[in-house]
Design an enzyme around this catalytic site. Structure first.
Site, PDB file in Angstrom:
ATOM      1  CG  HIS A 141       3.535  15.660   5.335  1.00 36.64           C
ATOM      2  ND1 HIS A 141       3.746  14.467   6.501  1.00 36.64           N
ATOM      3  CD2 HIS A 141       4.588  16.662   6.141  1.00 36.64           C
ATOM      4  CE1 HIS A 141       4.269  15.252   6.763  1.00 36.64           C
ATOM      5  NE2 HIS A 141       4.744  15.995   6.264  1.00 36.64           N
ATOM      6  CB  SER A 146     -14.521  -5.639 -12.338  1.00 34.49           C
ATOM      7  OG  SER A 146     -14.956  -5.980 -11.879  1.00 34.49           O
ATOM      8  CE  LYS A 170     -12.536  -0.802 -10.149  1.00 29.32           C
ATOM      9  NZ  LYS A 170     -12.670  -1.990  -9.740  1.00 29.32           N
ATOM     10  CD  GLU A 229      -4.805  -3.619  -6.664  1.00 28.55           C
ATOM     11  OE1 GLU A 229      -5.441  -4.622  -6.826  1.00 28.55           O
ATOM     12  OE2 GLU A 229      -4.939  -2.514  -6.194  1.00 28.55           O
TER      13      GLU A 229
END
Length: 453
Positions: free
Chosen positions: A147, A266, A272, A279
């Site tokens: 969880h 980025s 970044k 992804e």
């Protein structure tokens, strides 16, 4: 017949995408020429001329010089048109008794067999880098979650191999799916069978198929093997997506470092380092699932036998196959180059994760587990009420909950390694069991390689 609307010609044509079958189509045609000669449809000279012509066509495709012309509706008509240009009217004899219905079914099965073998090799490669990483970092402890809440301490390698276990099931399903791909449809004609006594079993053997299909009507409209493959691919992509999500979360907590080769920066924020590869792996799972679901919708209302709707199998199949190839390679690249951060992984461990060990301590003292579960919960509440972690409670405080707690309890609440090592049953997270799992993964890879050969 009247003239066909040019827009209809474009709408109907599949050469733009099924040209990928050029080699499979030529292989099937060469085998069919041999079988036709044996049944008397071709003389030996005609067979040799056709095979020589088809080899020329193959050379043109290989060299990138084959020219697709107007009227080449699909790969079958394109190859036959070029064959006839090269050897004359005898090329027209090749199609005797054969339909594009059984021809395309043959082509797609031959192509899929080759591509699924590549998928199996790529999946084995992913499993290999996972086993290597698990063995290399077997001593690292990490937090196990349920969880998304800290649950119990485990080995980092145990977590990694949990994903390998899912990929092994995918490899099993892929191998089983291949059994239904590797069956010959050639010689079934348009739907009713072959009128000239072609030897379908000899054809199947010539093309490396494991057998022949049962029923000619079913054969020309059967795309179950494509749907099954796309379903297997969908589940495989679900597992790749789950791995990607886990690694994204680990990377977010700085518990693993990703290689620059699989991250991007980025356009605005110079600090970044985005996990774009992961992804995209996660995102492409939805694409593959969509292909499988969409094709099932295409199939569900079709009458027997062949219908042009079945032309819609190619593009989702090709897209699924291409996506699977690239995702397996990227996943292997990410895993093989990522570096776990032992210190950060340890920071994810919290003393409350040992609450179950506290309950198990009392079980070893003879207390029923249902009681120990309640007692351990009372210890956790005591720690919360006093504003400390459970490993900061004194022996007196612990004994105020249950007198069976002793000095060993204090040691237990400070020792994650002890907790992990006690999980020594098969499949567990002890070092011994994790190394056994590594060897089982490697054994599976070796066995699957032998089976493919």
């Amino acid at each position: 017949r009247g003239d066909v609307d040019p827009e209809m010609e474009r709408f109907n044509a599949s050469i733009g995408f099924d040209k990928v079958f050029w080699d499979a189509d030529i292989r099937g045609s060469i085998a069919y020429a041999r079988a036709s000669q044996k049944t008397g449809l071709l003389t030996s000279e005609e067979m040799q001329s056709i095979i020589a012509g088809l080899e020329q066509v193959r050379e043109e495709w290989s060299a990138g010089t084959f020219q697709i012309k107007p009227g080449d509706e699909d790969i079958h008509t394109a190859n036959e048109r070029r064959l006839t240009e090269l050897i004359g009217p005898v090329g027209g004899k090749l199609h005797t008794g054969r339909s594009r219905n059984d021809q395309v079914a043959t082509d797609v099965r031959l192509w899929m067999r080759s591509e699924v073998h590549k998928v199996q090799q790529e999946l084995a490669g992913l499993l290999e880098v996972m086993a290597n990483l698990a063995e290399e970092h077997v001593d690292l402890l990490a937090a196990g979650f349920t969880h998304l809440q800290p649950a119990q301490p485990v080995r980092f390698s145990h977590w990694l191999l949990s994903h390998a276990a899912a990929f092994i099931r995918d490899a099993d399903r892929m191998a089983d799916c291949l059994k239904r791909v590797n069956v010959s449809p050639l010689g079934c004609g348009a739907l009713a069978g072959h009128a000239f006594g072609i030897d379908r079993e000899a054809l199947a053997e010539d093309l490396g198929f494991q057998g022949v299909t049962l029923n000619s009507i079913d054969t020309v409209c059967d795309r179950d093997f494509i749907s099954e493959f796309m379903s297997v691919a969908s589940l495989l992509m679900v597992h790749i997506s789950q791995l990607a999500e886990d690694v994204i979360l680990l990377n977010w907590r700085k518990s693993v470092q990703l290689a620059d080769a699989y991250t991007t920066g980025s356009s605005l924020m110079p600090q970044k380092k985005n996990p774009d590869a992961l992804e995209l792996l996660r995102g492409k799972a939805g694409r593959v699932i969509g292909n499988a679901t969409g094709f099932l919708a295409t199939l569900k209302g079709l009458p027997r036998a062949y219908n042009k709707d079945l032309q819609e199998d190619k593009e989702p199949l090709f897209d699924t196959m291409d996506t699977l190839h690239s995702c397996l390679k990227i996943a292997a690249g990410v895993v093989s180059t990522m570096v776990p951060n032992g210190e950060k992984l340890l920071q994810d461990l919290v003393p409350e994760m040992l609450a179950t060990d506290l309950a198990e301590f009392l079980v070893r003292k003879g207390v029923p587990f249902r009681e120990t579960h309640h007692i351990s919960g009372a210890v956790v509440k005591l720690a919360e009420d006093t504003g400390v972690s459970i490993n900061e409670l004194t022996l007196e405080q612990l004994q105020s909950v249950n007198p069976l707690f002793d000095d060993e309890t204090i040691s237990l609440l400070k020792n994650y390694e002890m907790s992990v090592e006690r999980k020594d049953s098969l499949g567990g997270t002890s070092k011994r069991q994790v190394l056994i799992q590594v060897e089982k993964v490697r054994s599976f890879i070796g066995g699957s390689a032998t089976n493919e050969a």
